[in-house]
Scaffold this active site. Structure first.
Site, PDB file in Angstrom:
ATOM      1  N   HIS A 373       0.685  -1.590  -0.009  1.00 46.86           N
ATOM      2  CA  HIS A 373      -0.003   0.060   0.138  1.00 46.86           C
ATOM      3  C   HIS A 373       0.922   1.417   0.029  1.00 46.86           C
ATOM      4  CE1 HIS A 373      -3.946  -1.994   0.940  1.00 46.86           C
ATOM      5  NE2 HIS A 373      -3.148  -2.747   1.641  1.00 46.86           N
ATOM      6  N   LYS A 564      -8.873  13.479   4.650  1.00 44.22           N
ATOM      7  CA  LYS A 564      -8.053  12.482   4.443  1.00 44.22           C
ATOM      8  C   LYS A 564      -6.846  12.550   5.813  1.00 44.22           C
ATOM      9  CE  LYS A 564      -6.730  13.567   0.143  1.00 44.22           C
ATOM     10  NZ  LYS A 564      -7.014  12.240  -0.530  1.00 44.22           N
ATOM     11  N   ARG A 565      -5.975  11.568   6.000  1.00 43.47           N
ATOM     12  CA  ARG A 565      -4.896  11.748   7.051  1.00 43.47           C
ATOM     13  C   ARG A 565      -4.040  13.033   6.618  1.00 43.47           C
ATOM     14  NH1 ARG A 565      -4.218   7.960  11.458  1.00 43.47           N
ATOM     15  NH2 ARG A 565      -2.356   8.931  11.520  1.00 43.47           N
ATOM     16  N   LYS A 570       0.296  14.437   0.973  1.00 41.56           N
ATOM     17  CA  LYS A 570      -1.107  14.852   0.779  1.00 41.56           C
ATOM     18  C   LYS A 570      -1.281  16.155   0.344  1.00 41.56           C
ATOM     19  CE  LYS A 570      -2.642  10.729   2.957  1.00 41.56           C
ATOM     20  NZ  LYS A 570      -3.408   9.731   2.193  1.00 41.56           N
ATOM     21  N   THR A 672      -8.771   6.383  -1.621  1.00 46.43           N
ATOM     22  CA  THR A 672     -10.172   5.785  -2.056  1.00 46.43           C
ATOM     23  C   THR A 672     -11.273   7.054  -1.716  1.00 46.43           C
ATOM     24  OG1 THR A 672      -9.913   5.110   0.329  1.00 46.43           O
ATOM     25  CG2 THR A 672      -9.661   3.444  -1.537  1.00 46.43           C
ATOM     26  N   LYS A 676     -15.004   7.888  -3.467  1.00 47.98           N
ATOM     27  CA  LYS A 676     -16.311   8.131  -2.503  1.00 47.98           C
ATOM     28  C   LYS A 676     -17.012   9.575  -3.014  1.00 47.98           C
ATOM     29  CE  LYS A 676     -14.145   5.431   0.807  1.00 47.98           C
ATOM     30  NZ  LYS A 676     -13.235   5.735   2.242  1.00 47.98           N
TER      31      LYS A 676
HETATM   32  O1  NBX Z   1      -3.824   2.699   1.878  1.00 49.05           O
HETATM   33  C1  NBX Z   1      -3.161   3.566   2.314  1.00 49.05           C
HETATM   34  C2  NBX Z   1      -2.636   4.490   1.046  1.00 49.05           C
HETATM   35  O2  NBX Z   1      -2.057   5.587   1.608  1.00 49.05           O
HETATM   36  C3  NBX Z   1      -3.905   4.908   0.053  1.00 49.05           C
HETATM   37  O3  NBX Z   1      -3.134   5.564  -1.176  1.00 49.05           O
HETATM   38  C4  NBX Z   1      -4.463   3.566  -0.407  1.00 49.05           C
HETATM   39  O4  NBX Z   1      -5.762   4.157  -1.017  1.00 49.05           O
HETATM   40  C5  NBX Z   1      -5.169   2.987   0.905  1.00 49.05           C
HETATM   41  C6  NBX Z   1      -5.642   1.579   0.526  1.00 49.05           C
HETATM   42  O5  NBX Z   1      -4.979   0.936  -0.303  1.00 49.05           O
HETATM   43  N1  NBX Z   1      -2.562   3.401   3.265  1.00 49.05           N
HETATM   44  C7  NBX Z   1      -2.789   3.592   4.505  1.00 49.05           C
HETATM   45  O6  NBX Z   1      -3.762   3.832   4.806  1.00 49.05           O
HETATM   46  N2  NBX Z   1      -1.948   3.270   5.722  1.00 49.05           N
HETATM   47  C8  NBX Z   1      -2.057   3.179   6.867  1.00 49.05           C
HETATM   48  O7  NBX Z   1      -2.939   3.365   7.332  1.00 49.05           O
HETATM   49  C9  NBX Z   1      -1.055   2.459   7.647  1.00 49.05           C
HETATM   50  C10 NBX Z   1      -1.155   2.071   8.989  1.00 49.05           C
HETATM   51  C11 NBX Z   1      -0.347   1.617   9.906  1.00 49.05           C
HETATM   52  C12 NBX Z   1       1.109   1.582   9.302  1.00 49.05           C
HETATM   53  C13 NBX Z   1       1.442   1.900   8.292  1.00 49.05           C
HETATM   54  C14 NBX Z   1       0.403   2.459   7.299  1.00 49.05           C
HETATM   55  N3  NBX Z   1       2.197   1.157  10.125  1.00 49.05           N
END
Ligand code: NBX
Length: 831
Positions: A373, A564-565, A570, A672, A676
């Site tokens: 991811h 978003k985060r 971003k 994502t 939405k």
């Molecule tokens: O996953 C996200 C990506 O940044 C997005 O681009 C993508 O759409 C989405 C689904 O594939 N990654 C993400 O949300 N990562 C985390 O939340 C995360 C949590 C814990 C960690 C590392 C990443 N240790």
């Protein structure tokens, strides 16, 4: 007092009140649960009592379907998907379960007859925040689609006692408080004390020869805990399939250590229990790895071993030999968080089932598939060897053996390239030595995928390039998707009705049917209804914003949204540069005719990510100055929604006019939220990054606001000595904006507050905000021009929805089923 009806008495038309779907059955069941589960009658029931009585009413009906599902699966013994994820963000359950079961209307009426408003109960529910962001929400969309497509599947994870922190904004700053989501109890889950497994940690290994002269290994752990299953039923849409989300809660191996208790160490025995519970206590709130955090590695091992042991228990009941484990189960690794599963399955097969290495490795390599991811190299998980050794000594031995056999193969393949073995090794030998989890995942999996075309392509060219050269056949793309049930039907009922009226039913589970809207894109009457739907959601959001922030926003203004985060890549601060640009334009020319805009932000920052927290401060500081300035009143408003969540998202996505997807190209794996928004008729302003590329391709370039450098240009710009100063000096508007921030204008004259942000932009600007600024502003000007033409805008909006079908998670899951998991639907009949 309300007259109470007996549980065993059927509902009006002979239905059981436990399973009946009529208004009458639901009304009786609700009262029954209120009385016998909550111990309350209507006149004295609190909101919580009523919510729970309804939740139990729905849960009874879920369990009915779950039992039928289990029976069906036991008979058919189908191949089963196991999704391993450290995070799930399912959102509130009530509304979706009612919708998926098709009993929203009878339930609404049943409650109405008792003087209760269904919406107030739905709004009361607190969601399980067991994830950080996109990755956890994707796992939840996948559960929804797996059940809807009638695929036998279990989602395994951790039942954190505290999910993602609650975000408060105080003096413009993010303040974290604990999320006590279980405080009032969780009516959707079922605890299964009989389903529990030992989890060993620490200690050492002993190698010995058994009576038959065979080499064996025994792991003598320092401590043993237990994981107990807590199940949540996941219902598909318009089907009877109920799959499980099975989350593990850590407990002491025995409730109390009776030995210590007898020795008089009562306190010590209780403390040991407290310590074991900490394993599942709290979600790590960072959407990037916590390198070297012992508890985090423990959590990963904990949920992985419980999940694999659970699969083995189920496997035993099929009577199949363990050598065929991979025929019964296919296990998807959601990022590297569960990648320890590769070593753990080997351990179980070698040490518990006494398979030889080659057989165990064959089973393992045919069991796992890995989804990546992220492209950010700093976000790839790795664990220091000493930590690994001290917690998981047997796993480290197994990893060394996997690695040594693997590297022999690599050296044989590339005899004249000694560096390659080093680059591919699971062990990063640069000091201090680390275990690279992505390498373990790649070597132990039969398939590796990215989450959007561009991302999958860049994976092959950058972070996983050596693996791609070694095994090109393992690499795939599976572009993400989101569930239209939660993000269209449930959160945008007005749109749902308009679509049903226009297209009939069917689009909800076959989103390509939305293409039928194209025929109506230019129909003035249809356009007018389309605008009414949007207008109504904008008013609804305005109500929420007022409740949450005390700010009044105007539904006729353009809602420009970025939720978003918070992350530098971003680029929420690029959005800010635009807002300040508009502000300056109006200040210079108070008579300026601009399209009134409401800028809406939402999202959490990792608690330790200083720059992201500073960006939140700047958003709130800009909001403060802009919102109180009479010169811009009625034209600009800025809102930061605190504590963004799935629940809040359901208010936000349907109300947006413009969706901001403005990451530096090549950094966002997929995104994502972009899907939405677009599904709800928002237009996107975005870069050629992640899934934006494919969204634009499908909705049409003329219905998408594109700007900025593409991924290639980004790499070249950075490689050729990027100098942000040059952009600053060359663009007067940009210079004015940066200077205004640096002047302390947004910090009551304090020039130091935002200095780290300004300095970073001028000296490094690793995410190329200044390089993209001019194009972004020009593109935003085009957005405004388009918005002034309602016919054109509405047409673009309709075409976005008409052509968004590909981004249903049903399509994504169908592809995983076909290309990776090799599983088929197993329809369930209700008993
Ligand atoms: O996953 C996200 C990506 O940044 C997005 O681009 C993508 O759409 C989405 C689904 O594939 N990654 C993400 O949300 N990562 C985390 O939340 C995360 C949590 C814990 C960690 C590392 C990443 N240790």
């Amino acid at each position: 007092m309300t007259k109470h009806n007996n549980t065993t008495k059927p509902g009006g038309n002979g239905e059981s009140i436990r399973t009946g779907m009529s208004e009458e059955a639901i009304r009786l069941a609700f009262l029954d649960n209120l009385f016998y589960v909550q111990g309350r009658f209507l006149e004295v029931a609190s909101l919580d009592d009523k919510y729970k009585a309804l939740a139990y009413t729905v849960r009874d009906r879920l369990l009915h379907r779950w039992v039928s599902t289990i029976r069906t699966y036991q008979q058919a013994n189908p191949r089963t998907v196991c999704y391993l994820s450290a995070e799930y963000l399912p959102g509130p359950f009530m509304g979706l379960n009612l919708l998926n079961m098709g009993i929203e209307e009878p339930t609404r009426k049943a409650l109405q007859s008792l003087g209760i408003d269904l919406e107030s109960l739905i709004a009361y529910e607190q969601e399980p925040g067991l994830g950080n962001g996109g990755l956890g929400r994707l796992a939840a969309c996948f559960m929804d689609s797996l059940a809807t497509l009638q695929i036998p599947a279990t989602s395994y994870g951790i039942r954190y006692e505290f999910g993602i922190f609650q975000q408060d904004i105080r003096n413009g700053e993010q303040v974290e408080t604990t999320d006590n989501w279980l405080h009032y109890g969780n009516p959707w889950e079922v605890r299964r004390p009989q389903i529990s497994y030992d989890v060993k940690i620490g200690g050492h290994t002993e190698h010995y020869t058994n009576e038959q002269g065979l080499h064996r290994v025994r792991w003598v752990p320092h401590e043993t805990f237990r994981g107990v299953a807590i199940d949540t039923p996941i219902l598909g849409h318009d089907v009877n399939t109920v799959n499980l989300m099975r989350l593990w809660r850590a407990e002491a191996a025995e409730a109390l250590d009776f030995h210590a208790f007898n020795e008089g160490d009562y306190y010590g025995a209780v403390l040991r229990e407290v310590r074991s519970e900490t394993i599942s206590k709290v979600l790590y709130p960072n959407d990037a790895p916590e390198i070297g955090k012992r508890l985090r590695l423990l959590q990963q091992h904990f949920f992985v071993t419980c999940s694999l042991q659970d699969m083995m228990r189920v496997h035993r009941t099929t009577g199949m030999p363990i050598e065929r484990f991979h025929e019964k189960f296919t296990v998807q690794l959601n990022d590297t968080h569960p990648a320890i599963a590769v070593a753990e399955l080997m351990r179980l097969l070698l040490d518990n089932h006494h398979l030889d290495w080659d057989t165990a490795w064959h089973v393992t390599r045919h069991t796992f598939a890995y989804t990546n991811h992220t492209l950010l190299p700093e976000a790839l998980e790795k664990w220091p060897i000493p930590l690994f050794q001290s917690l998981l000594p047997r796993h480290l031995e197994i990893i060394y053996e996997i690695n040594s056999r693997f590297l022999d193969e690599v050296r044989q393949r590339y005899p004249f390239d000694p560096d390659r073995a080093q680059r591919l090794s699971i062990i990063d030998e640069t000091l201090p030595r680390h275990v690279r989890m992505a390498h373990l995942a790649c070597i132990g999996s039969f398939a590796i995928n990215g989450v959007a075309e561009l991302h999958s392509q860049l994976l092959k060219e950058t972070v996983l390039r050596d693996f791609y050269e070694l095994w090109p056949e393992k690499f795939q793309n599976k572009t993400n998707g989101v569930t239209p049930r939660r993000f269209m039907l449930l959160s945008n009922p007005g749109l749902g009705s308009l679509l049903n009226e226009t297209l009939g039913h069917g689009w909800e589970t076959d989103l390509e049917q939305l293409r039928g809207l194209e025929a109506h894109a230019d129909d003035p009457a249809f356009q007018e209804r389309w605008r009414q739907v949007k207008r109504q959601r904008k008013e609804a959001l305005a109500g929420e914003v007022h409740k949450l922030c005390g700010i009044d926003i105007t539904p006729t203004s353009l809602y420009d949204v970025q939720v978003k985060r918070i992350h530098e890549y971003k680029r929420q601060h690029l959005n800010l540069l635009h807002i300040i640009t508009l502000y300056n334009r109006i200040k210079r020319n108070p008579a300026l005719d601009i399209v009134p805009r409401t800028f809406i932000f939402g999202g959490k920052s990792a608690p330790g990510y200083a720059m992201a927290k500073l960006i939140i401060r700047l958003i709130n500081a800009v909001a403060e100055m802009v919102n109180r300035d009479r010169d811009v009143a009625g034209r600009l408003k800025v809102v930061f929604l605190p504590n963004f969540s799935v629940k809040l998202g359901q208010w936000v996505y349907p109300a947006a006019d413009i969706s901001q997807q403005i990451s530096t190209a090549g950094k966002e794996a997929s995104g994502t939220g972009n899907m939405k928004f677009s599904m709800n008729g928002a237009l996107t302003i975005g870069t050629l990054d992640g899934a934006n590329v494919e969204i634009r391709e499908d909705v049409g370039a003329e219905n998408f606001f594109l700007f900025g450098l593409d991924a290639d240009a980004v790499s070249h710009t950075l490689a050729n000595g990027y100098r942000p100063w040059d952009y600053y000096n060359a663009n007067q508007e940009l210079k004015d904006v940066i200077d205004l921030i640096a002047s302390g204008f947004f910090a009551h004259g304090d020039r130091s507050l935002f200095q780290p942000l300004v300095d970073h932009l001028l000296q490094h600007d690793s995410y190329l905000l200044l390089a993209d600024y001019a194009d972004y502003i020009a593109c935003q000007d085009q957005v405004s021009a388009a918005y002034r033409d309602p016919q054109r805008w509405t047409r673009m909006s309709i075409l976005n929805v008409a052509r968004i079908g590909k981004f249903s998670s049903d399509r994504t899951i169908a592809e995983y089923c076909r290309d990776i998991w090799k599983v088929q639907p197993v329809p369930v009949k209700l008993d």
